[in-house]
Scaffold this motif. Structure first.
Motif, mmCIF file in Angstrom:
data_model
loop_
_atom_site.group_PDB
_atom_site.id
_atom_site.type_symbol
_atom_site.label_atom_id
_atom_site.label_comp_id
_atom_site.label_asym_id
_atom_site.label_seq_id
_atom_site.Cartn_x
_atom_site.Cartn_y
_atom_site.Cartn_z
ATOM 1 N N ILE A 201 -30.802 45.003 99.092
ATOM 2 C CA ILE A 201 -31.363 44.039 100.043
ATOM 3 C C ILE A 201 -31.168 44.543 101.460
ATOM 4 O O ILE A 201 -30.062 44.897 101.863
ATOM 5 N N GLU A 202 -32.260 44.572 102.225
ATOM 6 C CA GLU A 202 -32.221 44.935 103.631
ATOM 7 C C GLU A 202 -33.064 43.943 104.403
ATOM 8 O O GLU A 202 -33.935 43.293 103.850
ATOM 9 N N GLY A 203 -32.829 43.840 105.674
ATOM 10 C CA GLY A 203 -33.609 42.947 106.520
ATOM 11 C C GLY A 203 -32.721 42.224 107.504
ATOM 12 O O GLY A 203 -31.594 42.633 107.772
ATOM 13 N N ASN A 204 -33.228 41.132 108.043
ATOM 14 C CA ASN A 204 -32.424 40.330 108.957
ATOM 15 C C ASN A 204 -32.143 38.977 108.316
ATOM 16 O O ASN A 204 -32.656 38.657 107.255
ATOM 17 N N LYS A 205 -31.331 38.166 108.977
ATOM 18 C CA LYS A 205 -30.864 36.918 108.372
ATOM 19 C C LYS A 205 -31.954 35.862 108.232
ATOM 20 O O LYS A 205 -31.782 34.898 107.519
ATOM 21 N N GLU A 206 -33.081 36.028 108.894
ATOM 22 C CA GLU A 206 -34.143 35.036 108.817
ATOM 23 C C GLU A 206 -35.123 35.279 107.671
ATOM 24 O O GLU A 206 -35.960 34.435 107.384
ATOM 25 N N GLU A 207 -35.041 36.423 107.019
ATOM 26 C CA GLU A 207 -35.961 36.720 105.924
ATOM 27 C C GLU A 207 -35.595 35.889 104.693
ATOM 28 O O GLU A 207 -34.423 35.621 104.440
ATOM 29 N N PRO A 208 -36.608 35.481 103.923
ATOM 30 C CA PRO A 208 -36.350 34.621 102.758
ATOM 31 C C PRO A 208 -35.429 35.249 101.714
ATOM 32 O O PRO A 208 -34.592 34.559 101.135
ATOM 33 N N LEU A 209 -35.555 36.542 101.468
ATOM 34 C CA LEU A 209 -34.717 37.191 100.463
ATOM 35 C C LEU A 209 -33.245 37.167 100.863
ATOM 36 O O LEU A 209 -32.368 36.947 100.030
ATOM 37 N N VAL A 210 -32.984 37.353 102.137
ATOM 38 C CA VAL A 210 -31.600 37.339 102.614
ATOM 39 C C VAL A 210 -31.041 35.923 102.537
ATOM 40 O O VAL A 210 -29.874 35.723 102.172
ATOM 41 N N ARG A 211 -31.864 34.923 102.845
ATOM 42 C CA ARG A 211 -31.407 33.538 102.727
ATOM 43 C C ARG A 211 -31.086 33.182 101.276
ATOM 44 O O ARG A 211 -30.109 32.491 100.996
ATOM 45 N N ILE A 212 -31.890 33.673 100.343
ATOM 46 C CA ILE A 212 -31.618 33.446 98.920
ATOM 47 C C ILE A 212 -30.315 34.132 98.522
ATOM 48 O O ILE A 212 -29.523 33.581 97.749
ATOM 49 N N ALA A 213 -30.075 35.320 99.068
ATOM 50 C CA ALA A 213 -28.833 36.023 98.765
ATOM 51 C C ALA A 213 -27.627 35.218 99.244
ATOM 52 O O ALA A 213 -26.603 35.143 98.549
ATOM 53 N N TYR A 214 -27.743 34.596 100.406
ATOM 54 C CA TYR A 214 -26.637 33.771 100.892
ATOM 55 C C TYR A 214 -26.434 32.534 100.021
ATOM 56 O O TYR A 214 -25.300 32.096 99.811
ATOM 57 N N THR A 215 -27.505 31.966 99.486
ATOM 58 C CA THR A 215 -27.328 30.825 98.579
ATOM 59 C C THR A 215 -26.680 31.263 97.263
ATOM 60 O O THR A 215 -25.898 30.506 96.685
ATOM 61 N N ILE A 216 -26.977 32.474 96.805
ATOM 62 C CA ILE A 216 -26.314 33.001 95.608
ATOM 63 C C ILE A 216 -24.819 33.148 95.870
ATOM 64 O O ILE A 216 -23.988 32.798 95.019
ATOM 65 N N ILE A 217 -24.461 33.628 97.058
ATOM 66 C CA ILE A 217 -23.048 33.767 97.411
ATOM 67 C C ILE A 217 -22.375 32.404 97.434
ATOM 68 O O ILE A 217 -21.261 32.227 96.913
ATOM 69 N N GLN A 218 -23.034 31.400 97.992
ATOM 70 C CA GLN A 218 -22.467 30.054 98.030
ATOM 71 C C GLN A 218 -22.280 29.488 96.624
ATOM 72 O O GLN A 218 -21.274 28.834 96.334
ATOM 73 N N GLU A 219 -23.241 29.729 95.745
ATOM 74 C CA GLU A 219 -23.122 29.254 94.368
ATOM 75 C C GLU A 219 -21.963 29.935 93.638
ATOM 76 O O GLU A 219 -21.262 29.292 92.852
ATOM 77 N N GLU A 220 -21.781 31.227 93.879
ATOM 78 C CA GLU A 220 -20.665 31.922 93.242
ATOM 79 C C GLU A 220 -19.336 31.382 93.756
ATOM 80 O O GLU A 220 -18.383 31.253 93.000
ATOM 81 N N ARG A 221 -19.262 31.059 95.032
ATOM 82 C CA ARG A 221 -18.037 30.453 95.571
ATOM 83 C C ARG A 221 -17.797 29.075 94.942
ATOM 84 O O ARG A 221 -16.660 28.716 94.641
ATOM 85 N N ARG A 222 -18.879 28.303 94.764
ATOM 86 C CA ARG A 222 -18.762 26.973 94.178
ATOM 87 C C ARG A 222 -18.267 27.055 92.735
ATOM 88 O O ARG A 222 -17.504 26.199 92.276
ATOM 89 N N LYS A 223 -18.681 28.110 92.025
ATOM 90 C CA LYS A 223 -18.244 28.291 90.635
ATOM 91 C C LYS A 223 -16.801 28.772 90.538
ATOM 92 O O LYS A 223 -16.223 28.767 89.463
#
Length: 85
Positions: free
Chosen positions: A13-35
């Motif tokens: 994954i490359e890009g900046n924080k406003e790109e949709p793929l990067v935002r999805i990656a951050y939600t995956i990180i949040q879900e892993e923390r929640r688990k």
């Protein structure tokens, strides 16, 4: 999801924080923390931040350099064979 698959995905994954793929990656990180997978979430976060920092550094330095000719005319470097910029 499998830990190795997630790390391979995040390394690509490359890009900046406003790109949709990067935002999805951050939600995956949040879900892993929640688990409760904090080590995995921390590793994915460092991988993602490293990739975003590399992209940011490459945007600061331009890849094309303008060369100055004798007549104060600026030229873009051209290919020797096909004379393309």
């Amino acid at each position: 999801m499998n830990q190795t698959l997630l790390t391979r995905l995040f390394k690509s994954i490359e890009g900046n924080k406003e790109e949709p793929l990067v935002r999805i990656a951050y939600t995956i990180i949040q879900e892993e923390r929640r688990k409760g997978h904090t080590k995995l979430a921390d590793r994915l976060d460092t991988i993602l931040e490293g990739n975003l920092a590399k992209v940011f550094e490459s945007q600061k330095n331009p890849t094309l350099k303008i060369t100055k000719d004798r007549d104060d005319v600026f030229l873009i470097p051209a290919d020797r064979r096909y004379k393309l910029p």
